[in-house]
Design an enzyme around this catalytic site. Sequence first.
Site, PDB file in Angstrom:
ATOM      1  N   LYS A   1     -83.975  63.472   9.589  1.00 15.44           N
ATOM      2  CA  LYS A   1     -83.563  62.245   8.909  1.00 15.44           C
ATOM      3  C   LYS A   1     -84.573  61.136   9.182  1.00 15.44           C
ATOM      4  CE  LYS A   1     -79.259  61.006   9.092  1.00 15.44           C
ATOM      5  NZ  LYS A   1     -77.925  60.629   9.598  1.00 15.44           N
ATOM      6  N   VAL A   2     -84.998  60.472   8.112  1.00 14.83           N
ATOM      7  CA  VAL A   2     -85.991  59.403   8.233  1.00 14.83           C
ATOM      8  C   VAL A   2     -85.545  58.202   7.398  1.00 14.83           C
ATOM      9  CG1 VAL A   2     -88.405  58.757   7.938  1.00 14.83           C
ATOM     10  CG2 VAL A   2     -87.818  61.141   8.473  1.00 14.83           C
TER      11      VAL A   2
END
Length: 229
Positions: A86-87
């Site tokens: 997740k970014v």
Amino acid sequence: MQLIIDSANLDEIRELVDYYPIDGVTTNPSIIVKEKKNFLQLLEEIREVIGCKRELFVQTLADHAEEIVKEAKYIRENILDKLVIKVPVTKEGIKAIKALSEAGVRTMATTIYTPLQGYIAAKAGAAYITPYVNRIEKLEGNAVNVVKEIVQIIEKHHFNSKVLAASFNNVQQVHDVCLVGAHGVTIPPDILRLCFSHRATEANVKVFIEDWQKEYGEKSIVDTNKIKI
């Protein structure tokens, strides 16, 4: 359509995976710290509970692209199987998503508030685009329309991305994004339980059992079959 648990609590994850058709688990730094455990140990325990076929989403913490990529590689070295990084969609985050995508690393672009953020993230190569439904509504935005338009952009331009809606405060929000074509939802355990809970269902089941027991004296069909009428 994917159904994901948004939690790092092992007891809740274990229960929900046991009973319901769960496709994976999302975590974030805020969820992780609530469990007061070693970061990697907790992730390993979650992986053990959900098995190797369900996706596990783990968020980076760094705010510069090179460090985000470094953290992603570190997580991947320690947590195996179906892992998604997740970014957040900051400027540096988009740069990191590009680099990770080019390296064959699946990513989720998170903290999405607008359709154009979703478009940029999809074009950068994110496997998942994650609009924050309740947080958009808190800012007086139309969260359902944001989800709908991101879905339309992805489908119209043939991006290889899915919209996995997040940040829910009630069942109606989940219902609404399902109707407009979200490819999945990630829901906290309390909201997930409410999605299929209805007092009328429980009342119906109780009446069925009571009627059967009055006639046959048994709650189980198997036991009833032994009784000669």
